[in-house]
Design a protein around this motif. Structure first.
Motif, PDB file in Angstrom:
ATOM      1  N   VAL A  92       0.737  -1.233   0.034  1.00  0.00           N
ATOM      2  CA  VAL A  92      -0.113   0.044  -0.146  1.00  0.00           C
ATOM      3  C   VAL A  92       0.802   1.101   0.031  1.00  0.00           C
ATOM      4  N   ASN A  93       2.191   1.190   0.185  1.00  0.00           N
ATOM      5  CA  ASN A  93       3.138   2.172   0.136  1.00  0.00           C
ATOM      6  C   ASN A  93       3.210   2.959  -1.020  1.00  0.00           C
ATOM      7  N   THR A  94       3.243   4.260  -1.240  1.00  0.00           N
ATOM      8  CA  THR A  94       3.405   5.256  -2.395  1.00  0.00           C
ATOM      9  C   THR A  94       4.539   6.112  -2.403  1.00  0.00           C
ATOM     10  N   ARG A  95       5.414   5.868  -1.323  1.00  0.00           N
ATOM     11  CA  ARG A  95       6.746   6.649  -1.501  1.00  0.00           C
ATOM     12  C   ARG A  95       8.275   6.079  -1.446  1.00  0.00           C
ATOM     13  N   LEU A  96       8.240   4.920  -0.989  1.00  0.00           N
ATOM     14  CA  LEU A  96       9.510   4.173  -0.763  1.00  0.00           C
ATOM     15  C   LEU A  96      10.050   3.838  -2.218  1.00  0.00           C
ATOM     16  N   THR A  97      11.156   4.212  -2.551  1.00  0.00           N
ATOM     17  CA  THR A  97      11.795   4.071  -3.808  1.00  0.00           C
ATOM     18  C   THR A  97      13.131   2.876  -3.755  1.00  0.00           C
ATOM     19  N   TRP A  98      13.354   2.756  -2.252  1.00  0.00           N
ATOM     20  CA  TRP A  98      14.683   1.822  -2.099  1.00  0.00           C
ATOM     21  C   TRP A  98      14.631   1.071  -0.830  1.00  0.00           C
ATOM     22  N   LEU A  99      14.617  -0.268  -1.202  1.00  0.00           N
ATOM     23  CA  LEU A  99      14.501  -1.220   0.055  1.00  0.00           C
ATOM     24  C   LEU A  99      15.540  -2.338   0.088  1.00  0.00           C
ATOM     25  N   GLY A 100      16.447  -2.293   1.028  1.00  0.00           N
ATOM     26  CA  GLY A 100      17.438  -3.337   1.060  1.00  0.00           C
ATOM     27  C   GLY A 100      17.329  -4.338   1.970  1.00  0.00           C
ATOM     28  N   LEU A 101      17.215  -5.537   1.390  1.00  0.00           N
ATOM     29  CA  LEU A 101      16.811  -6.640   2.498  1.00  0.00           C
ATOM     30  C   LEU A 101      17.983  -8.047   2.275  1.00  0.00           C
ATOM     31  N   LEU A 124       8.426   1.418  -5.777  1.00  0.00           N
ATOM     32  CA  LEU A 124       9.651   1.231  -5.604  1.00  0.00           C
ATOM     33  C   LEU A 124      10.332   0.845  -7.032  1.00  0.00           C
ATOM     34  N   ARG A 125      11.627   1.227  -6.807  1.00  0.00           N
ATOM     35  CA  ARG A 125      12.503   1.229  -8.019  1.00  0.00           C
ATOM     36  C   ARG A 125      13.635   0.254  -7.742  1.00  0.00           C
ATOM     37  N   THR A 126      14.175   0.261  -6.601  1.00  0.00           N
ATOM     38  CA  THR A 126      15.431  -0.653  -6.106  1.00  0.00           C
ATOM     39  C   THR A 126      14.968  -1.481  -4.971  1.00  0.00           C
ATOM     40  N   LEU A 127      15.432  -2.888  -5.399  1.00  0.00           N
ATOM     41  CA  LEU A 127      15.095  -4.011  -4.314  1.00  0.00           C
ATOM     42  C   LEU A 127      16.336  -4.837  -4.352  1.00  0.00           C
ATOM     43  N   ARG A 128      16.957  -4.715  -3.071  1.00  0.00           N
ATOM     44  CA  ARG A 128      18.266  -5.692  -2.987  1.00  0.00           C
ATOM     45  C   ARG A 128      17.915  -6.898  -2.245  1.00  0.00           C
ATOM     46  N   LEU A 129      18.160  -8.034  -2.835  1.00  0.00           N
ATOM     47  CA  LEU A 129      17.739  -9.317  -2.042  1.00  0.00           C
ATOM     48  C   LEU A 129      19.038 -10.435  -2.047  1.00  0.00           C
ATOM     49  N   GLU A 130      20.199  -9.876  -2.130  1.00  0.00           N
ATOM     50  CA  GLU A 130      21.279 -10.832  -2.287  1.00  0.00           C
ATOM     51  C   GLU A 130      21.405 -11.616  -1.058  1.00  0.00           C
ATOM     52  N   SER A 131      21.933 -12.757  -1.355  1.00  0.00           N
ATOM     53  CA  SER A 131      22.294 -13.879  -0.400  1.00  0.00           C
ATOM     54  C   SER A 131      21.060 -13.993   0.807  1.00  0.00           C
ATOM     55  N   ASN A 132      20.051 -14.514   0.150  1.00  0.00           N
ATOM     56  CA  ASN A 132      18.758 -14.849   0.998  1.00  0.00           C
ATOM     57  C   ASN A 132      18.233 -16.150   0.862  1.00  0.00           C
ATOM     58  N   ASP A 133      19.067 -17.043   0.501  1.00  0.00           N
ATOM     59  CA  ASP A 133      18.782 -18.453   0.233  1.00  0.00           C
ATOM     60  C   ASP A 133      17.545 -18.802  -0.495  1.00  0.00           C
ATOM     61  N   ILE A 134      17.510 -17.975  -1.561  1.00  0.00           N
ATOM     62  CA  ILE A 134      16.169 -17.970  -2.549  1.00  0.00           C
ATOM     63  C   ILE A 134      16.750 -18.972  -3.523  1.00  0.00           C
ATOM     64  N   LYS A 135      15.613 -19.837  -3.724  1.00  0.00           N
ATOM     65  CA  LYS A 135      15.802 -20.895  -4.728  1.00  0.00           C
ATOM     66  C   LYS A 135      14.965 -20.629  -6.030  1.00  0.00           C
ATOM     67  N   ALA A 136      14.772 -21.671  -6.811  1.00  0.00           N
ATOM     68  CA  ALA A 136      13.945 -21.576  -8.151  1.00  0.00           C
ATOM     69  C   ALA A 136      12.500 -21.140  -7.663  1.00  0.00           C
ATOM     70  N   ALA A 137      11.742 -21.717  -6.949  1.00  0.00           N
ATOM     71  CA  ALA A 137      10.484 -21.306  -6.620  1.00  0.00           C
ATOM     72  C   ALA A 137      10.006 -19.914  -6.490  1.00  0.00           C
ATOM     73  N   GLY A 138      10.952 -19.373  -5.616  1.00  0.00           N
ATOM     74  CA  GLY A 138      10.778 -18.074  -5.103  1.00  0.00           C
ATOM     75  C   GLY A 138      11.133 -17.097  -6.294  1.00  0.00           C
ATOM     76  N   VAL A 139      12.286 -17.237  -7.069  1.00  0.00           N
ATOM     77  CA  VAL A 139      12.544 -16.340  -8.266  1.00  0.00           C
ATOM     78  C   VAL A 139      11.761 -16.510  -9.353  1.00  0.00           C
ATOM     79  N   SER A 140      11.052 -17.657  -9.627  1.00  0.00           N
ATOM     80  CA  SER A 140      10.288 -17.960 -10.643  1.00  0.00           C
ATOM     81  C   SER A 140       8.824 -17.139 -10.365  1.00  0.00           C
TER      82      SER A 140
END
Length: 227
Positions: A92-101, A124-140
């Motif tokens: 529901v957010n309409t302001r956040l443009t950068w989220l690092g997770l 949202l324009r930038t989302l950082r999700l490096e090294s989060n143990d994400i596999k094929a199901a999540g990215v698909s």
């Protein structure tokens, strides 16, 4: 620190990194940030924020009075449940443009929640999700439900994805070729993503090259449009 925020009405950014900040600290600062007249950036990287802290951050993202545009939460302990709370706010957010997770053990379950939120979020324009143990199901799931133009955010919904991401970092998530194929398919239609990091993701080099070619296409088009 939370009390001091009220006495600094012109403060635009607050960084509390690598300070062993816990849930209570996060909750107090997030509450104070809701009505701050100038604060646009919170940097809480490398702390000890768990799900309870994520609940208050969700409330901050949902607050109509918050001016926050940047939220950096890399290297905490959010896990899938924490990611789900943040997704509720992001939807529901309409302001956040950068989220690092990055480095939060978001995993496939957490990314599925975030994907559903991204399909409803055009800011949202930038989302950082490096090294989060994400596999094929999540990215698909991300590729098919948020990144691909014209897809619906959830089964049975008639609305199309509003995802406006321009930069996505999936570095060091070993999702492999199956999910990479889903990314490739999404990028055939997606023209907004101009930066995609998939280093150390167990993707076959030729397939990675095809993905990079489409991202470069988008970047070149964006640059031409702005010149």
């Amino acid at each position: 620190l939370a009390a001091a925020l009220a006495k600094c009405p012109t403060l635009t950014a607050l960084a509390v990194t690598a300070n062993k900040m816990n849930n209570n600290d996060c909750i107090n600062i997030a509450r104070a940030a809701e009505n701050h007249p100038a604060l646009t950036c919170l940097d809480f990287r490398s702390n000890q924020i768990w799900q309870a802290g994520a609940v208050q951050l969700r409330n901050l993202l949902q607050s109509p009075t918050s001016l926050l545009t940047t939220l950096k939460l890399d290297s905490n302990r959010l896990a899938p449940v924490g990611a789900a709370f943040l997704a509720d706010g992001l939807a529901v957010n309409t302001r956040l443009t950068w989220l690092g997770l990055g480095f939060n053990e978001v995993q496939d379950e957490g990314l599925e929640h975030l994907s559903a939120a991204l399909a409803k979020n055009s800011t949202l324009r930038t989302l950082r999700l490096e090294s989060n143990d994400i596999k094929a199901a999540g990215v698909s799931h991300l590729a098919r439900n948020a990144l691909k133009v014209g897809t619906t955010p959830s089964e049975g919904s008639q609305s199309q994805s509003k995802c406006g991401l321009t930069a996505l970092d999936l570095t060091a998530n070993e999702f492999g070729d199956e999910a990479a194929e889903a990314l490739l398919a999404a990028l055939q239609e997606n023209r907004s993503l101009v930066k995609l990091d998939i280093f150390a993701c167990d993707v076959e080099p030729a397939l990675e090259k095809q993905i990079r070619a489409l991202v470069d296409r988008n970047a070149e088009a964006a640059e031409a449009a702005s010149s």
